[in-house]
Design a protein around this motif. Structure first.
Motif, PDB file in Angstrom:
ATOM      1  N   ASP A   1       0.813  -1.215   0.000  1.00 29.53           N
ATOM      2  CA  ASP A   1       0.000   0.000   0.000  1.00 29.53           C
ATOM      3  C   ASP A   1       0.850   1.271   0.000  1.00 29.53           C
ATOM      4  OD1 ASP A   1      -1.404  -2.308   0.816  1.00 29.53           O
ATOM      5  OD2 ASP A   1      -2.972  -1.092   1.735  1.00 29.53           O
TER       6      ASP A   1
ATOM      7  N   ASP B   1      -4.864   0.734  -2.687  1.00 27.05           N
ATOM      8  CA  ASP B   1      -4.658   1.872  -1.786  1.00 27.05           C
ATOM      9  C   ASP B   1      -3.448   2.659  -2.280  1.00 27.05           C
ATOM     10  OD1 ASP B   1      -6.951   1.298  -0.422  1.00 27.05           O
ATOM     11  OD2 ASP B   1      -5.970   0.715   1.458  1.00 27.05           O
TER      12      ASP B   1
ATOM     13  N   ASN C   1      -9.686  -0.141  -1.041  1.00 24.46           N
ATOM     14  CA  ASN C   1     -10.813   0.604  -0.466  1.00 24.46           C
ATOM     15  C   ASN C   1     -10.606   2.118  -0.525  1.00 24.46           C
ATOM     16  OD1 ASN C   1      -8.844  -0.467   1.561  1.00 24.46           O
ATOM     17  ND2 ASN C   1      -9.918   0.915   2.966  1.00 24.46           N
ATOM     18  N   HIS C   2      -9.380   2.595  -0.322  1.00 21.22           N
ATOM     19  CA  HIS C   2      -9.150   4.040  -0.420  1.00 21.22           C
ATOM     20  C   HIS C   2      -9.276   4.533  -1.864  1.00 21.22           C
ATOM     21  CE1 HIS C   2      -7.992   5.170   3.673  1.00 21.22           C
ATOM     22  NE2 HIS C   2      -7.352   4.020   3.759  1.00 21.22           N
TER      23      HIS C   2
HETATM   24 MN    MN Z   1      -6.931  -0.948   2.330  1.00 21.51          MN
END
Ligand code: MN
Length: 243
Positions: free
Chosen positions: A9, A38, A64-65
């Motif tokens: 990430d 991410d 998710n980000h």
């Molecule tokens: Mn994440």
């Protein structure tokens, strides 16, 4: 021969990404840069990170980000100050960058590896097909699972409540304990998202989120050389959380 560089990430930590590429002697004309999602969120330079990834022809999966950023750009979610994506959303090339981001998949299959941001549901077969038509801007249970799971049950139920305080009791376990490469063409899973767990190096799965944005390290795995490359964070860019 070209190599694949799988990167944990990045979360807007552009300087650390540049240092990592330098340490790995990344050659954009031969190597493939494959971040585990991410790409932006909470870190200092979301805009510069995305511009660099586009320029280098990166092949990421969505986290998710990244979904939150796409939704904020589309006006369906409100960005939080802690996202640190205001500069990105205000940039002249934001639309182009969002078009590029939106075109990235949730799952990538390589002959020997399967890339996903958080993890896979134990009952999913052909996850790349299942997720191929899911719109990243809209909420969908499959994309939520693939970008957020840490613990689940053998049936793919996720625990309620805060997993970062204490691990949930059985039947919950880290999702990758239920991952069987034989069900996925012999592929080892590679994921990010779980900085609290840090580096995961199991026979069936490899976790690369080593918490750069929280002041730890940005880590890559180069399968062709069977080695990790990691660089330290310049500083803690955000205060701790499980994201
Ligand atoms: Mn994440």
């Amino acid at each position: 021969m070209g190599r694949r560089i799988f990167v944990g990430d990045i979360q807007g930590c552009r300087e650390e990404l540049e240092a990592l590429l330098e340490a790995a002697r990344f050659d954009p004309s031969a190597d493939r840069l494959m971040p585990l999602g991410d790409l932006v969120g909470r870190g200092p330079d979301a805009l510069g990170t995305l511009r660099l990834l586009v320029e280098l022809g990166a092949e990421p999966v969505l986290g998710n980000h990244d979904l939150h950023t796409l939704r904020a750009a589309a006006g369906v979610r409100r960005p939080r100050p802690s996202d640190r994506i205001d500069g990105l959303l205000a940039a002249d090339d934001c639309d182009e960058l969002m078009d590029w981001l939106k075109a990235q998949p949730f799952v990538r299959l390589e002959p020997d590896y399967l890339l996903v941001h958080a993890g896979l549901h134990p009952k999913w077969t052909n996850p790349e097909v299942r997720l191929a038509l899911v719109d990243p801007v809209a909420e969908h249970p499959h994309s939520t699972f693939a970008t957020r799971v840490r613990y689940c049950s053998p049936n793919g139920e996720r625990p309620d409540g805060d997993e970062s305080a204490a691990p949930p009791p059985p039947p919950f376990a880290p999702w990758y304990t239920f991952y069987d490469p034989a069900q996925h063409g012999g592929r080892r899973a590679v994921f990010g998202h779980w900085s609290q767990r840090g580096l995961v190096d199991e026979p069936q799965a490899l976790g690369l989120d080593t918490g750069c944005v929280w002041g730890r390290e940005l880590t890559a795995w180069i399968p062709e050389e069977r080695r990790f490359v990691a660089v330290p964070a310049r500083r803690a860019h955000a205060s701790p959380s499980g994201d």
